[in-house]
Design an enzyme around this catalytic site. Structure first.
Site, PDB file in Angstrom:
ATOM      1  N   ASN A 198       0.835  -1.206   0.000  1.00  0.00           N
ATOM      2  CA  ASN A 198       0.000   0.000   0.000  1.00  0.00           C
ATOM      3  C   ASN A 198       0.868   1.254   0.000  1.00  0.00           C
ATOM      4  O   ASN A 198       2.086   1.168  -0.012  1.00  0.00           O
ATOM      5  CB  ASN A 198      -0.958  -0.014   1.200  1.00  0.00           C
ATOM      6  CG  ASN A 198      -0.197  -0.048   2.509  1.00  0.00           C
ATOM      7  OD1 ASN A 198       0.520   0.873   2.843  1.00  0.00           O
ATOM      8  ND2 ASN A 198      -0.351  -1.156   3.241  1.00  0.00           N
ATOM      9  N   LYS A 277       8.534 -17.546 -10.245  1.00  0.00           N
ATOM     10  CA  LYS A 277       7.800 -16.398 -10.781  1.00  0.00           C
ATOM     11  C   LYS A 277       6.591 -16.874 -11.590  1.00  0.00           C
ATOM     12  O   LYS A 277       6.734 -17.742 -12.456  1.00  0.00           O
ATOM     13  CB  LYS A 277       8.763 -15.594 -11.667  1.00  0.00           C
ATOM     14  CG  LYS A 277       8.201 -14.290 -12.127  1.00  0.00           C
ATOM     15  CD  LYS A 277       9.204 -13.546 -13.001  1.00  0.00           C
ATOM     16  CE  LYS A 277       8.490 -12.441 -13.739  1.00  0.00           C
ATOM     17  NZ  LYS A 277       9.275 -11.920 -14.849  1.00  0.00           N
ATOM     18  N   ASP A 294      -4.311  -9.713  13.334  1.00  0.00           N
ATOM     19  CA  ASP A 294      -4.444  -8.300  13.684  1.00  0.00           C
ATOM     20  C   ASP A 294      -3.468  -8.025  14.831  1.00  0.00           C
ATOM     21  O   ASP A 294      -3.690  -8.451  15.969  1.00  0.00           O
ATOM     22  CB  ASP A 294      -5.893  -7.977  14.094  1.00  0.00           C
ATOM     23  CG  ASP A 294      -6.108  -6.467  14.146  1.00  0.00           C
ATOM     24  OD1 ASP A 294      -5.299  -5.769  14.784  1.00  0.00           O
ATOM     25  OD2 ASP A 294      -7.084  -5.992  13.533  1.00  0.00           O
ATOM     26  N   ILE A 295      -2.377  -7.339  14.517  1.00  0.00           N
ATOM     27  CA  ILE A 295      -1.288  -7.165  15.485  1.00  0.00           C
ATOM     28  C   ILE A 295      -1.759  -6.374  16.702  1.00  0.00           C
ATOM     29  O   ILE A 295      -1.573  -6.785  17.846  1.00  0.00           O
ATOM     30  CB  ILE A 295      -0.089  -6.454  14.818  1.00  0.00           C
ATOM     31  CG1 ILE A 295       0.376  -7.253  13.599  1.00  0.00           C
ATOM     32  CG2 ILE A 295       1.060  -6.273  15.815  1.00  0.00           C
ATOM     33  CD1 ILE A 295       1.348  -6.526  12.700  1.00  0.00           C
ATOM     34  N   PHE A 311      -4.380   3.508  14.869  1.00  0.00           N
ATOM     35  CA  PHE A 311      -4.654   4.508  13.839  1.00  0.00           C
ATOM     36  C   PHE A 311      -5.805   4.017  12.978  1.00  0.00           C
ATOM     37  O   PHE A 311      -5.974   2.812  12.801  1.00  0.00           O
ATOM     38  CB  PHE A 311      -3.414   4.723  12.958  1.00  0.00           C
ATOM     39  CG  PHE A 311      -2.508   5.798  13.485  1.00  0.00           C
ATOM     40  CD1 PHE A 311      -1.671   5.537  14.556  1.00  0.00           C
ATOM     41  CD2 PHE A 311      -2.518   7.074  12.946  1.00  0.00           C
ATOM     42  CE1 PHE A 311      -0.857   6.520  15.072  1.00  0.00           C
ATOM     43  CE2 PHE A 311      -1.703   8.069  13.448  1.00  0.00           C
ATOM     44  CZ  PHE A 311      -0.874   7.788  14.510  1.00  0.00           C
ATOM     45  N   LYS A 325     -13.448   0.801  15.808  1.00  0.00           N
ATOM     46  CA  LYS A 325     -12.150   0.119  15.986  1.00  0.00           C
ATOM     47  C   LYS A 325     -11.651   0.253  17.418  1.00  0.00           C
ATOM     48  O   LYS A 325     -11.064  -0.681  17.965  1.00  0.00           O
ATOM     49  CB  LYS A 325     -11.112   0.698  15.018  1.00  0.00           C
ATOM     50  CG  LYS A 325     -11.326   0.172  13.614  1.00  0.00           C
ATOM     51  CD  LYS A 325     -10.459   0.828  12.593  1.00  0.00           C
ATOM     52  CE  LYS A 325     -11.017   0.464  11.212  1.00  0.00           C
ATOM     53  NZ  LYS A 325     -10.321   1.108  10.123  1.00  0.00           N
TER      54      LYS A 325
HETATM   55  O1  C5P Z   1      -8.727  -2.370  10.957  1.00  0.00           O
HETATM   56  P1  C5P Z   1      -7.735  -1.382  10.470  1.00  0.00           P
HETATM   57  O2  C5P Z   1      -6.657  -1.979   9.618  1.00  0.00           O
HETATM   58  O3  C5P Z   1      -8.312  -0.153   9.837  1.00  0.00           O
HETATM   59  O4  C5P Z   1      -7.055  -0.849  11.822  1.00  0.00           O
HETATM   60  C1  C5P Z   1      -6.007   0.046  11.813  1.00  0.00           C
HETATM   61  C2  C5P Z   1      -5.194  -0.125  13.059  1.00  0.00           C
HETATM   62  O5  C5P Z   1      -4.950  -1.498  13.320  1.00  0.00           O
HETATM   63  C3  C5P Z   1      -3.831   0.493  12.920  1.00  0.00           C
HETATM   64  O6  C5P Z   1      -3.403   0.920  14.191  1.00  0.00           O
HETATM   65  C4  C5P Z   1      -2.985  -0.657  12.391  1.00  0.00           C
HETATM   66  O7  C5P Z   1      -1.611  -0.476  12.666  1.00  0.00           O
HETATM   67  C5  C5P Z   1      -3.581  -1.825  13.160  1.00  0.00           C
HETATM   68  N1  C5P Z   1      -3.531  -3.119  12.460  1.00  0.00           N
HETATM   69  C6  C5P Z   1      -2.718  -4.142  12.940  1.00  0.00           C
HETATM   70  N2  C5P Z   1      -2.710  -5.368  12.335  1.00  0.00           N
HETATM   71  C7  C5P Z   1      -3.491  -5.599  11.263  1.00  0.00           C
HETATM   72  C8  C5P Z   1      -4.317  -4.602  10.750  1.00  0.00           C
HETATM   73  C9  C5P Z   1      -4.312  -3.359  11.372  1.00  0.00           C
HETATM   74  O8  C5P Z   1      -2.003  -3.914  13.927  1.00  0.00           O
HETATM   75  N3  C5P Z   1      -3.460  -6.797  10.687  1.00  0.00           N
END
Ligand code: C5P
Length: 390
Positions: A198, A277, A294-295, A311, A325
């Site tokens: 992205n 490839k 989701d970290i 964020f 969120k």
């Molecule tokens: O759900 P969304 O991606 O919009 O959420 C954004 C927030 O979640 C940001 O703080 C981003 O760093 C964190 N995030 C994360 N791991 C993911 C997706 C988003 O830590 N897989």
């Protein structure tokens, strides 16, 4: 003060700082004294003006080292192109440049120069180097210049400079705290040469890391691939994929006090990564994606949870999505910003944020990402302290 026509505005800075109760000592270079007189600044500051490294009487009264130790903050206004160059390269051939090397307090610069000089790659490189070392830059502003030209390079107004100096003194705000920040995009491999990613530049996360460092924190930055230099004094863990970012975070999260998720983590990754490839055959190609961990939600679900700040970058319905969120991921705070607008967002130097926490909201107006990061760190520290005392 270094030499520049904006030196006359520094008289007002001294006056405003004294009005706020500050003790001010003025150091002038030889060129600064060509524009304004030491007598003016002596009268305004109520102190002897320092100018000569080799003046025995001055050095006896207060040596350059004592002067450096005495100050809580060093503001150079105006900061000329010459002074930036000297600072960047560690020159110390007069009192002011020597003081810059000896000072261990926060250093602020208010640059002032002709717009073409401000645009010059040499000046830009010097400033980038100084910023990387933790020097804080105020302005410059845009408008009519003394030379008759228009553009960026005027010294910021004295009141704006004093506001920054007084309001964002976050020194020691996070002293001894361990802060982990994720930044940048992630790359999700499709095959050995291709990936999904992205537009995140990493600038916001890097600026937050610098602001947290300047506030006295011990900072770990887990960063996706970006084209930014590693901030001085910050431990940088370089990763590529969301999975690697997750592992990099979880391995080091244990004694962390504050976690700030500024990375634009890919929500999905290709389910299969081809060993070789991919070749083009058909007119269409479907890639099956599977969800990434989701970290931030994982960090927020830990038994010994740090103060967690997320964020939300949105193209519509900012408040509703951000609050969703905040709740769903069990965050303590969320910083929301519009993306895909004329100014601000992913690939920009500037940004504006709407910050929400359970029961509260504060808007941080459009500003340079570094300035915005300082305001955000201030808010995070305040909120965290309130959480701890309630
Ligand atoms: O759900 P969304 O991606 O919009 O959420 C954004 C927030 O979640 C940001 O703080 C981003 O760093 C964190 N995030 C994360 N791991 C993911 C997706 C988003 O830590 N897989």
């Amino acid at each position: 003060m270094s030499g520049g026509i904006a030196a006359y505005k520094s008289a007002e800075i001294v006056r405003l700082l004294r009005k706020q109760g500050c003790e001010v000592r003025v150091v002038m270079t030889a060129s600064a004294q060509r524009f304004v007189t030491p007598l003016t600044f002596q009268a305004l500051s109520g102190q002897t003006v320092h100018s000569d490294l080799f003046d025995i009487a001055q050095e006896q009264a207060m040596s350059h080292i004592h002067l450096a130790r005495w100050a809580d903050a060093l503001l150079i206004a105006p900061a000329s192109a010459d002074l930036l160059a000297k600072m960047a390269h560690g020159l110390a051939d007069d009192l002011l440049s020597t003081l810059c090397l000896a000072a261990q307090c926060p250093v602020y610069l208010a640059p002032a120069m002709n717009q073409a000089m401000w645009q010059h790659p040499a000046v830009k490189d010097n400033l980038a180097l100084l910023r990387q070392r933790g020097v804080r830059v105020i302005g410059p502003a845009s408008g009519e210049q003394a030379c008759g030209e228009q553009g960026l390079g005027r010294m910021s107004e004295p009141s704006a400079i004093c506001d920054v100096l007084m309001a964002t003194d976050t020194t020691a705000l996070l002293a001894g705290r361990k802060v982990m920040i994720t930044a940048g995009p992630t790359r999700e491999p499709i095959d050995p040469v291709r990936f999904i990613s992205n537009r995140s530049s990493g600038r916001m996360g890097y600026a937050i890391a610098e602001a947290a460092r300047d506030a006295g924190a011990q900072v770990t930055l887990v960063s996706g691939p970006v084209a930014l230099p590693s901030p001085h004094g910050v431990r940088v863990i370089a990763v590529e994929s969301a999975k690697a970012m997750h592992d990099g975070v979880m391995r080091r999260i244990d004694d962390c006090d504050i976690f700030i998720g500024a990375a634009a983590v890919a929500d999905y990754r290709p389910a299969q990564v081809a060993d070789a490839k991919l070749k083009k055959h058909d007119d269409t190609l479907a890639i099956v994606l599977e969800k990434n961990p989701d970290i931030i939600a994982t960090v927020a679900s830990l038994a010994r949870k740090p103060f967690v700040v997320g964020f939300a970058a949105e193209t519509d319905d900012l408040e509703r999505y951000a609050l969703g969120k905040l709740r769903d991921k069990n965050l303590d705070m969320i910083a929301a910003n519009w993306v895909g607008q004329a100014e601000g967002g992913f690939d920009s130097e500037r940004n504006a944020l709407d910050v929400y926490w359970p029961g509260g909201h504060q808007a941080l107006a459009m500003a340079d990402k570094r300035e915005l990061a300082r305001r955000l760190i201030l808010l995070i520290a305040q909120r965290r302290n309130e959480n701890h005392t309630t």
